[in-house]
Write a protein that holds these residues in place. Structure first.
Motif, PDB file in Angstrom:
ATOM      1  N   ARG A  79       0.831  -1.209   0.000  1.00 16.21           N
ATOM      2  CA  ARG A  79       0.000   0.000   0.000  1.00 16.21           C
ATOM      3  C   ARG A  79       0.863   1.256   0.000  1.00 16.21           C
ATOM      4  O   ARG A  79       1.847   1.340   0.724  1.00 16.21           O
ATOM      5  CB  ARG A  79      -0.923   0.019   1.223  1.00 16.21           C
ATOM      6  CG  ARG A  79      -2.094  -0.924   1.066  1.00 16.21           C
ATOM      7  CD  ARG A  79      -3.064  -0.812   2.230  1.00 16.21           C
ATOM      8  NE  ARG A  79      -4.251  -1.623   1.946  1.00 16.21           N
ATOM      9  CZ  ARG A  79      -5.198  -1.893   2.823  1.00 16.21           C
ATOM     10  NH1 ARG A  79      -5.118  -1.420   4.049  1.00 16.21           N
ATOM     11  NH2 ARG A  79      -6.235  -2.627   2.477  1.00 16.21           N
ATOM     12  N   ARG A  80       0.430   2.227  -0.797  1.00 16.11           N
ATOM     13  CA  ARG A  80       1.160   3.497  -0.837  1.00 16.11           C
ATOM     14  C   ARG A  80       0.765   4.392   0.322  1.00 16.11           C
ATOM     15  O   ARG A  80       1.497   5.289   0.720  1.00 16.11           O
ATOM     16  CB  ARG A  80       0.865   4.206  -2.160  1.00 16.11           C
ATOM     17  CG  ARG A  80       1.435   3.486  -3.358  1.00 16.11           C
ATOM     18  CD  ARG A  80       1.055   4.199  -4.634  1.00 16.11           C
ATOM     19  NE  ARG A  80      -0.351   4.002  -4.970  1.00 16.11           N
ATOM     20  CZ  ARG A  80      -0.985   4.620  -5.961  1.00 16.11           C
ATOM     21  NH1 ARG A  80      -0.333   5.485  -6.700  1.00 16.11           N
ATOM     22  NH2 ARG A  80      -2.258   4.375  -6.212  1.00 16.11           N
ATOM     23  N   SER A  81      -0.452   4.199   0.806  1.00 18.02           N
ATOM     24  CA  SER A  81      -0.972   4.944   1.953  1.00 18.02           C
ATOM     25  C   SER A  81      -2.196   4.160   2.406  1.00 18.02           C
ATOM     26  O   SER A  81      -2.532   3.127   1.804  1.00 18.02           O
ATOM     27  CB  SER A  81      -1.362   6.376   1.560  1.00 18.02           C
ATOM     28  OG  SER A  81      -2.557   6.368   0.789  1.00 18.02           O
TER      29      SER A  81
ATOM     30  N   ALA B 273      -6.375   5.658  -2.991  1.00 17.43           N
ATOM     31  CA  ALA B 273      -5.070   5.134  -3.418  1.00 17.43           C
ATOM     32  C   ALA B 273      -5.068   3.607  -3.422  1.00 17.43           C
ATOM     33  O   ALA B 273      -4.586   2.979  -4.373  1.00 17.43           O
ATOM     34  CB  ALA B 273      -3.966   5.671  -2.503  1.00 17.43           C
TER      35      ALA B 273
ATOM     36  N   ASP C 117      -4.628   1.030  -6.533  1.00 17.36           N
ATOM     37  CA  ASP C 117      -3.580  -0.003  -6.598  1.00 17.36           C
ATOM     38  C   ASP C 117      -4.125  -1.282  -7.245  1.00 17.36           C
ATOM     39  O   ASP C 117      -3.376  -2.063  -7.822  1.00 17.36           O
ATOM     40  CB  ASP C 117      -3.058  -0.333  -5.197  1.00 17.36           C
ATOM     41  CG  ASP C 117      -2.131   0.756  -4.672  1.00 17.36           C
ATOM     42  OD1 ASP C 117      -1.612   1.543  -5.485  1.00 17.36           O
ATOM     43  OD2 ASP C 117      -1.933   0.818  -3.443  1.00 17.36           O
TER      44      ASP C 117
ATOM     45  N   TRP D 248      -2.078   7.249 -10.650  1.00 12.83           N
ATOM     46  CA  TRP D 248      -1.754   8.555 -10.070  1.00 12.83           C
ATOM     47  C   TRP D 248      -2.745   9.680 -10.388  1.00 12.83           C
ATOM     48  O   TRP D 248      -2.969  10.571  -9.557  1.00 12.83           O
ATOM     49  CB  TRP D 248      -0.350   8.986 -10.536  1.00 12.83           C
ATOM     50  CG  TRP D 248       0.721   8.107  -9.983  1.00 12.83           C
ATOM     51  CD1 TRP D 248       1.426   7.150 -10.669  1.00 12.83           C
ATOM     52  CD2 TRP D 248       1.204   8.055  -8.624  1.00 12.83           C
ATOM     53  NE1 TRP D 248       2.312   6.520  -9.822  1.00 12.83           N
ATOM     54  CE2 TRP D 248       2.197   7.059  -8.565  1.00 12.83           C
ATOM     55  CE3 TRP D 248       0.888   8.756  -7.456  1.00 12.83           C
ATOM     56  CZ2 TRP D 248       2.876   6.748  -7.383  1.00 12.83           C
ATOM     57  CZ3 TRP D 248       1.574   8.453  -6.275  1.00 12.83           C
ATOM     58  CH2 TRP D 248       2.549   7.464  -6.256  1.00 12.83           C
TER      59      TRP D 248
ATOM     60  N   GLU E 261       1.393   9.328  -0.622  1.00 12.60           N
ATOM     61  CA  GLU E 261       1.784   8.296  -1.601  1.00 12.60           C
ATOM     62  C   GLU E 261       3.158   8.557  -2.211  1.00 12.60           C
ATOM     63  O   GLU E 261       3.738   7.663  -2.837  1.00 12.60           O
ATOM     64  CB  GLU E 261       0.735   8.200  -2.712  1.00 12.60           C
ATOM     65  CG  GLU E 261      -0.612   7.662  -2.232  1.00 12.60           C
ATOM     66  CD  GLU E 261      -1.465   8.740  -1.586  1.00 12.60           C
ATOM     67  OE1 GLU E 261      -1.152   9.945  -1.766  1.00 12.60           O
ATOM     68  OE2 GLU E 261      -2.434   8.391  -0.886  1.00 12.60           O
TER      69      GLU E 261
END
Lengths: 123, 123
Positions: A11-13, A18, A22, B28, B51
Motif C-alpha cells: 500500500r502506498r498509503s 489510493a 492499486d 496517479w 503516496e
C-alpha cells in the motif's frame, strides 16, 4: 495474517482512493469488470470486446482480479477443460464505480456512449 | 475539427468507460484530482501527499490533465513565478467518480480510510 501483512506492504498509503487504484488503476482492469457486469464470460469472450485487449494483458489482469477475490474462475459444467469467469459479490460492488465512470464519460466526452446493458446509476 | 480527429484517433472504442479510462486509467491521475478536490494546490503541495508521487510523474500527469481541460494552471497572484493548479468545472465533475472509488475502497479494503474533507457521496 500473512495476507494482511502482504497487502499492507504494497500500500502506498491507507487512503481508500489510493488503495483502490492499486487494484483497478490501469486502462484495462475495469473494462474486464465492465464486460463481467453483463454476465459470466469465457476467456475468449473478452477478446471480442471492441478495445482489442491483448491475450497476455487479459491473462495478467484476470489473474490479479482472481487473486483479489473480485473474480471467480470456475470450470464450465458443460466442458470442464474450459473455464468461466464471473464477478464475486465483492467484484460486483465495483459496478457502482464503473457506472460513475461511464456517467462522467458520456457527459463529458462527446461521441461516447454507454454500452448496452450497463447501468450508470447502479447501486 | 483537428482536435476532434485527434481525440477519435486515440480512442480504443466509443465506450464511455474505455474513453474515460484513457484519461484517468492509471495509479496517479485520480490522486492528483483527489488532492485538488480539497482546493487549489501548488506543484510542491502534491509532493507532500502520503503516496510520494515522483516529480516527473506529477509533472506529466498535471500536463495531461491541463491538456484535457480538467485542470487549470494559473500564475499565483502573490508571486507570478509560481503557479497554482485547480480543477476546471469539467474536472470538478470527476469528484463523484473519486467518491465512488473512495466508497468502494473503504467498504471493501480493510484498514483504508477516506481522506479528511473528501465526500464519498459527492454529487
Amino acid at each position: 495474517m500473512r495476507r494482511a501483512k502482504k497487502t499492507n506492504a504494497v500500500r502506498r498509503s491507507n487512503c481508500a482512493v489510493a488503495c483502490t487504484l492499486d487494484i483497478i488503476g490501469d486502462r484495462w482492469t475495469l473494462l474486464i469488470v465492465r464486460d463481467l457486469l453483463l454476465g459470466p464470460r469465457y476467456f475468449d469472450d473478452f477478446l471480442k470486446s471492441p478495445e482489442g485487449i491483448a491475450t497476455n494483458i487479459l491473462s495478467a489482469r484476470l489473474s490479479a482480479l482472481c487473486e483479489q477475490s473480485l473474480v471467480e474462475k470456475t470450470p464450465d459444467p458443460s466442458d470442464r477443460r474450459r473455464h468461466t469467469y464471473q464477478l464475486s459479490d465483492r467484484g460486483r460492488r465495483l459496478g457502482k464505480l464503473v457506472g460513475a465512470i461511464a456517467a462522467w464519460g458520456v457527459t463529458n466526452l462527446p461521441g461516447t456512449k454507454i454500452m448496452s446493458g450497463l447501468d450508470p446509476n447502479r447501486k
